[in-house]
Design an enzyme around this catalytic site. Sequence first.
Site, PDB file in Angstrom:
ATOM      1  N   PHE A 158      -9.594  27.846 -22.363  1.00  0.00           N
ATOM      2  CA  PHE A 158      -8.956  29.102 -21.943  1.00  0.00           C
ATOM      3  C   PHE A 158      -7.675  29.413 -22.703  1.00  0.00           C
ATOM      4  CE2 PHE A 158      -6.238  26.272 -19.436  1.00  0.00           C
ATOM      5  CZ  PHE A 158      -5.013  26.911 -19.528  1.00  0.00           C
ATOM      6  N   CYS A 290      -2.262  23.156 -26.769  1.00  0.00           N
ATOM      7  CA  CYS A 290      -2.655  21.768 -27.010  1.00  0.00           C
ATOM      8  C   CYS A 290      -1.574  21.061 -27.812  1.00  0.00           C
ATOM      9  CB  CYS A 290      -3.970  21.709 -27.749  1.00  0.00           C
ATOM     10  SG  CYS A 290      -3.956  22.736 -29.214  1.00  0.00           S
TER      11      CYS A 290
HETATM   12  P1  NAD Z   1     -11.890  22.495 -19.951  1.00  0.00           P
HETATM   13  O1  NAD Z   1     -12.291  21.167 -20.446  1.00  0.00           O
HETATM   14  O2  NAD Z   1     -11.778  22.717 -18.484  1.00  0.00           O
HETATM   15  O3  NAD Z   1     -12.930  23.622 -20.462  1.00  0.00           O
HETATM   16  C1  NAD Z   1     -13.270  23.758 -21.825  1.00  0.00           C
HETATM   17  C2  NAD Z   1     -14.691  24.273 -21.945  1.00  0.00           C
HETATM   18  O4  NAD Z   1     -15.583  23.309 -21.375  1.00  0.00           O
HETATM   19  C3  NAD Z   1     -14.939  25.583 -21.198  1.00  0.00           C
HETATM   20  O5  NAD Z   1     -15.722  26.429 -22.035  1.00  0.00           O
HETATM   21  C4  NAD Z   1     -15.682  25.171 -19.947  1.00  0.00           C
HETATM   22  O6  NAD Z   1     -16.633  26.130 -19.540  1.00  0.00           O
HETATM   23  C5  NAD Z   1     -16.386  23.880 -20.346  1.00  0.00           C
HETATM   24  N1  NAD Z   1     -16.437  22.902 -19.245  1.00  0.00           N
HETATM   25  C6  NAD Z   1     -15.456  22.633 -18.334  1.00  0.00           C
HETATM   26  N2  NAD Z   1     -15.845  21.636 -17.508  1.00  0.00           N
HETATM   27  C7  NAD Z   1     -17.089  21.270 -17.899  1.00  0.00           C
HETATM   28  C8  NAD Z   1     -18.016  20.291 -17.439  1.00  0.00           C
HETATM   29  N3  NAD Z   1     -17.727  19.487 -16.417  1.00  0.00           N
HETATM   30  N4  NAD Z   1     -19.197  20.195 -18.074  1.00  0.00           N
HETATM   31  C9  NAD Z   1     -19.492  20.980 -19.120  1.00  0.00           C
HETATM   32  N5  NAD Z   1     -18.652  21.925 -19.597  1.00  0.00           N
HETATM   33  C10 NAD Z   1     -17.459  22.071 -18.997  1.00  0.00           C
HETATM   34  O7  NAD Z   1     -10.526  22.875 -20.701  1.00  0.00           O
HETATM   35  P2  NAD Z   1      -9.564  24.128 -20.416  1.00  0.00           P
HETATM   36  O8  NAD Z   1      -8.832  23.904 -19.143  1.00  0.00           O
HETATM   37  O9  NAD Z   1     -10.294  25.398 -20.627  1.00  0.00           O
HETATM   38  O10 NAD Z   1      -8.557  23.985 -21.652  1.00  0.00           O
HETATM   39  C11 NAD Z   1      -7.365  23.235 -21.602  1.00  0.00           C
HETATM   40  C12 NAD Z   1      -7.550  21.886 -22.243  1.00  0.00           C
HETATM   41  O11 NAD Z   1      -7.953  22.039 -23.599  1.00  0.00           O
HETATM   42  C13 NAD Z   1      -6.265  21.069 -22.300  1.00  0.00           C
HETATM   43  O12 NAD Z   1      -6.575  19.739 -21.978  1.00  0.00           O
HETATM   44  C14 NAD Z   1      -5.812  21.190 -23.746  1.00  0.00           C
HETATM   45  O13 NAD Z   1      -5.008  20.128 -24.210  1.00  0.00           O
HETATM   46  C15 NAD Z   1      -7.132  21.225 -24.441  1.00  0.00           C
HETATM   47  N6  NAD Z   1      -7.023  21.817 -25.774  1.00  0.00           N
HETATM   48  C16 NAD Z   1      -7.091  20.970 -26.851  1.00  0.00           C
HETATM   49  C17 NAD Z   1      -6.956  21.473 -28.138  1.00  0.00           C
HETATM   50  C18 NAD Z   1      -6.997  20.553 -29.330  1.00  0.00           C
HETATM   51  O14 NAD Z   1      -6.981  21.035 -30.450  1.00  0.00           O
HETATM   52  N7  NAD Z   1      -7.053  19.243 -29.139  1.00  0.00           N
HETATM   53  C19 NAD Z   1      -6.786  22.858 -28.327  1.00  0.00           C
HETATM   54  C20 NAD Z   1      -6.740  23.688 -27.197  1.00  0.00           C
HETATM   55  C21 NAD Z   1      -6.858  23.157 -25.920  1.00  0.00           C
END
Ligand code: NAD
Length: 504
Positions: A158, A290
């Site tokens: 998100f 991130c």
């Molecule tokens: P999230 O893991 O909740 O969701 C990410 C994606 O995974 C979404 O499209 C969601 O629909 C899907 N998803 C969520 N739970 C799932 C499950 N149990 N099974 C299958 N798919 C699932 O992450 P978020 O809250 O959207 O994003 C924030 C996180 O992303 C933070 O931890 C942040 O550090 C990380 N992030 C990392 C980077 C990087 O480059 N390392 C960049 C941006 C964000």
Amino acid sequence: MTISQPTQAPILHNYIGGQWVPSTSDETQQIHNPATDEVLALVPLGNRSDIDQAVEAARKAFPAWRATPPQERARYFFKLRQLLDEHRDELARLITTEMGKTLDDARGEVQRGIENVETACGIPSLMMGYSLEDGAAHGIDEEVIYQPLGAFAGITPFNFPFMIAFWFWPYAVACGNTFILKPSEQDPIVQKRVFELIEQVGFPAGVINMVNGGKEAVNALLEHPGIKGISFVGSTRTAQYVYAQAAAHGKRVQASGGAKNAIVVMPDADLDMYLGTIMNSCFGAAGQRCLANSLILTVGSAHEAVRARIGEAASRLRLGNGLDKGTDMGPVVSSAARDRIAAAIARGIEEGAEPVLDGRQVHISDYPQGYFVGPTVLDNVRPGMSVYEEEIFGPVIGLVPVDTLAEAIELINAKEYGNAASIFTQSGFAAREFRYRVETGNIGINVGVAAPVAYFPFSGAKSSFFGNLHPQGRDAVRFFTESKVVITRWTPGDGQQAITGIGR
Ligand code: NAD
């Protein structure tokens, strides 16, 4: 919140095979404006049947797209770049409206996304292989060619609802693959607008597709035999799951996870010059980057100055709707995120962290329904405390006093995460040792947000990245192609020697 009754808010559609189509799922989720709590749209929680349709379209489009010469494929990206550029302000406003970050921040996100499209325009050069005459033996030449593989999928978080999709699909598609994007179900509206622009570009049907949804859609992508590889960005827990599941189904995977990034401030740091940079890296996007820094390791006498100056600067940040001029920090993405962050602050204080500034009780009179958390500074944060160990993903910063740079490096390297770390110092020696010893994928030296631009890999290590080839740039080109090795020998057949005049 999942609801089943229709409301006034529009339902988003999927983009499959060059058409806008309704999801076959009747389950939807509300998308809120986090500054006002207004419902902006309903996102369908797509299912296996939506994914099956998208994979079929992507697979059907692959043979002709793969056979389109790279320079012709690149021309679609020149057009897309132009359209994105013309709509940059509208796109930034959409990001702010559904995600909450300030408009300036959203403009920066749009710029970083566009830079990936610009980089993908260079695909004829980026995709070139290499060769060596007499490579295997005299008269036997050897070469590598990079070939596309088929249909890929991307699953995004998100916090950068526009940019992160561009870490992947422009490279995948420019290399001759086809692609399915599954954006975050928390803020997918900006991607709807992007796909309207993609439609205007006129990519052949099925080359680039989008399916809305959550877990069920993700699982269908991970398991589908028609998908060659998965690009993922999100929390570590999901990244680990995606990496294992996709690999178990025979796919290549690149999966970026969460973070707990630290800044080291040395006693000789130029705080007059860099205070703004440090503040932005901690509180920009309300700490939901991130690469946000959530720990400041202060070395020796740096502690007092950092505590006083960060505490004072944070107390002056103006909270509000990111669309309003003069707002320094917007809301967090959801009421659930606000409550989770408030609970993390409470736990940190219970565990012994000392609040310099506590943002739990903020009230923004113009936006009483908004999901606001004020900037929070906790001092004397120590290893073992939850605020030290866990990713909070909110505007919460922990100050960690240490005696030496060596101690700071040891603490950083002991952490589970390895996304980024920064040092602020005037000493080339300290900076060089930091770069040499720290085990994170991205390093900042007098730079707060160590975010690589599009032609460099967006790195990450340990629990912040699973895989070996990172998003963006040359790494992405390698991820989206197979290296095929061709070994060639020609010998003069009957009559050849007479015609060529060249013998064995
Ligand atoms: P999230 O893991 O909740 O969701 C990410 C994606 O995974 C979404 O499209 C969601 O629909 C899907 N998803 C969520 N739970 C799932 C499950 N149990 N099974 C299958 N798919 C699932 O992450 P978020 O809250 O959207 O994003 C924030 C996180 O992303 C933070 O931890 C942040 O550090 C990380 N992030 C990392 C980077 C990087 O480059 N390392 C960049 C941006 C964000």
